[in-house]
Design a protein around this motif. Structure first.
Motif, PDB file in Angstrom:
ATOM      1  N   THR A  91       0.823  -1.209   0.000  1.00 47.48           N
ATOM      2  CA  THR A  91       0.000   0.000   0.000  1.00 47.48           C
ATOM      3  C   THR A  91       0.854   1.255   0.000  1.00 47.48           C
ATOM      4  O   THR A  91       0.594   2.204  -0.758  1.00 47.48           O
ATOM      5  N   LEU A  92       1.884   1.295   0.833  1.00 48.67           N
ATOM      6  CA  LEU A  92       2.753   2.473   0.884  1.00 48.67           C
ATOM      7  C   LEU A  92       3.479   2.677  -0.448  1.00 48.67           C
ATOM      8  O   LEU A  92       3.631   3.819  -0.917  1.00 48.67           O
ATOM      9  N   VAL A  97       4.055   5.923  -5.335  1.00 46.46           N
ATOM     10  CA  VAL A  97       4.260   5.940  -6.781  1.00 46.46           C
ATOM     11  C   VAL A  97       3.063   6.556  -7.503  1.00 46.46           C
ATOM     12  O   VAL A  97       3.219   7.440  -8.355  1.00 46.46           O
ATOM     13  N   SER A  98       1.860   6.100  -7.181  1.00 45.08           N
ATOM     14  CA  SER A  98       0.682   6.501  -7.955  1.00 45.08           C
ATOM     15  C   SER A  98       0.275   7.950  -7.712  1.00 45.08           C
ATOM     16  O   SER A  98      -0.087   8.664  -8.664  1.00 45.08           O
ATOM     17  N   VAL A  99       0.324   8.410  -6.478  1.00 50.69           N
ATOM     18  CA  VAL A  99      -0.157   9.773  -6.182  1.00 50.69           C
ATOM     19  C   VAL A  99       0.707  10.833  -6.869  1.00 50.69           C
ATOM     20  O   VAL A  99       0.165  11.712  -7.556  1.00 50.69           O
ATOM     21  N   PRO A 100       2.048  10.824  -6.734  1.00 52.81           N
ATOM     22  CA  PRO A 100       2.838  11.838  -7.455  1.00 52.81           C
ATOM     23  C   PRO A 100       2.682  11.753  -8.973  1.00 52.81           C
ATOM     24  O   PRO A 100       2.577  12.791  -9.646  1.00 52.81           O
ATOM     25  N   VAL A 179      -1.019   1.039 -11.115  1.00 55.63           N
ATOM     26  CA  VAL A 179      -0.578   2.440 -11.092  1.00 55.63           C
ATOM     27  C   VAL A 179      -1.042   3.157 -12.352  1.00 55.63           C
ATOM     28  O   VAL A 179      -1.517   4.309 -12.299  1.00 55.63           O
ATOM     29  N   LEU A 180      -0.933   2.491 -13.491  1.00 56.25           N
ATOM     30  CA  LEU A 180      -1.355   3.097 -14.754  1.00 56.25           C
ATOM     31  C   LEU A 180      -2.853   3.390 -14.742  1.00 56.25           C
ATOM     32  O   LEU A 180      -3.300   4.439 -15.238  1.00 56.25           O
ATOM     33  N   LEU A 181      -3.644   2.501 -14.160  1.00 57.62           N
ATOM     34  CA  LEU A 181      -5.083   2.748 -14.048  1.00 57.62           C
ATOM     35  C   LEU A 181      -5.358   3.964 -13.172  1.00 57.62           C
ATOM     36  O   LEU A 181      -6.237   4.781 -13.472  1.00 57.62           O
ATOM     37  N   SER A 182      -4.625   4.104 -12.094  1.00 57.22           N
ATOM     38  CA  SER A 182      -4.801   5.259 -11.223  1.00 57.22           C
ATOM     39  C   SER A 182      -4.455   6.556 -11.945  1.00 57.22           C
ATOM     40  O   SER A 182      -5.184   7.553 -11.838  1.00 57.22           O
TER      41      SER A 182
END
Length: 311
Positions: A91-92, A97-100, A179-182
């Motif tokens: 999760t961390l 990775v995804s948020v930035p 991550v790509l979906l996010s």
């Protein structure tokens, strides 16, 4: 004189009474509109939280009466549960990775769309559309099929002579797909960034141009500082939402392979509704609440060093 004074007092009292009645009616109307939300807050949200706190100290399985076991659930979580550590790690990593990536992509697209060009409204609507269908099961199923061994992505790669990997069968590929979906669902942040860009006075850019600043320098010296409060808002909301991601990982990877995408909320779901360890799942939920609160508090503490307000 006394008669005029008494009449004036009577008129004043009448006007005051009417004003008080009007205010009372407005207050009653306001409370009437607030009642559904207040009832939902009390019985659905606050009640659920308090019941979860109680379950966290029991061995409830929803099939038999719950029995109080004190802090045994928390002891097992921190001392004898390797999946707890794996879920936090996954999760961390996803949050970091995804948020930035999502914020950077949303900001870049917002800057590109902050222009007076023909069909701009259509472009904005198209880019915002993925956010409307974001966390749905249908989109997650489509995304899973897109990256399947015989999916569209591998077929396109095959046409250019590349043998596509089994995206969802290896930890790196599965994580990349999520991550790509996010990042694909960046529309909400983009709209907020666009609103912020519209509020930046053009005189700042004109002054920077007169001083010889390039477009690149203007972006980092004018745009980013002026947008820092909005970046901060999107960062906080994106972090909270990333901690609570569930549907995508449940449908696309199911936590695999090798627990590489066993995100925390998915693990809570498994404990609650797969193994019927409801008390244990409630304890995990309480820990998640504190983790989100700690991360949010850390963002607020660091904001004074990089968030700039115009005043």
């Amino acid at each position: 004189m006394e008669t005029q004074s008494s009449e004036s007092a009577a008129v004043y009292a009448s006007v005051t009474s009417k004003r008080d009645r009007a205010r009372a009616k407005q207050s009653l109307a306001a409370y009437g509109f607030m009642t559904p939300w207040m009832l939902g807050m009390m019985f659905l949200t606050l009640g659920s939280v308090l019941f979860s706190v109680y379950l966290a100290f029991t061995n409830s399985n929803l099939l038999s009466p719950a029995h109080w076991n004190g802090i045994e659930n928390f002891k097992q979580i921190f001392t004898a549960d390797p999946n707890f550590v794996a879920s936090i790690r996954a999760t961390l990593l996803y949050v970091l990775v995804s948020v930035p990536c999502r914020l950077v992509f949303a900001l870049l697209v917002a800057v590109l769309l902050n222009r007076n060009v023909r069909g701009l409204g259509i472009y904005r609507a198209v880019y915002y559309l993925p956010s409307l269908v974001g966390g749905s099961v249908g989109v997650s199923i489509g995304w899973r099929e897109l990256f399947s061994p015989n999916g569209t992505i591998n077929l396109l790669l095959k046409h250019v002579g590349i043998n596509g990997p089994s995206w969802l069968a290896n930890p790196v590929g599965a994580f990349f797909v999520l991550v790509l979906l996010s990042v694909w669902q960046f529309g909400s942040e983009m709209v907020i960034f666009l609103a912020g860009l519209k509020q930046i006075p053009q005189t700042y850019y004109e002054a920077a141009s007169i001083d010889g600043a390039s477009k690149f320098q203007q972006f980092f010296k004018v745009t980013l500082p002026m947008l820092s409060p909005i970046v901060f808002f999107n960062l906080v909301m994106g972090t909270i939402n990333a901690f609570m991601v569930f549907t995508q990982v449940y449908v696309i990877t199911g936590g695999g392979p090798m627990n590489s995408t066993l995100f925390y909320v998915l693990y809570v779901y498994q404990q609650a509704f797969t193994y019927f360890h409801m008390g244990y799942a409630a304890a995990l939920s309480i820990i998640l609440l504190f983790m989100i609160a700690a991360c949010t508090g850390l963002l607020f503490l660091t904001s004074k060093y990089w968030v700039k307000y115009e005043n």
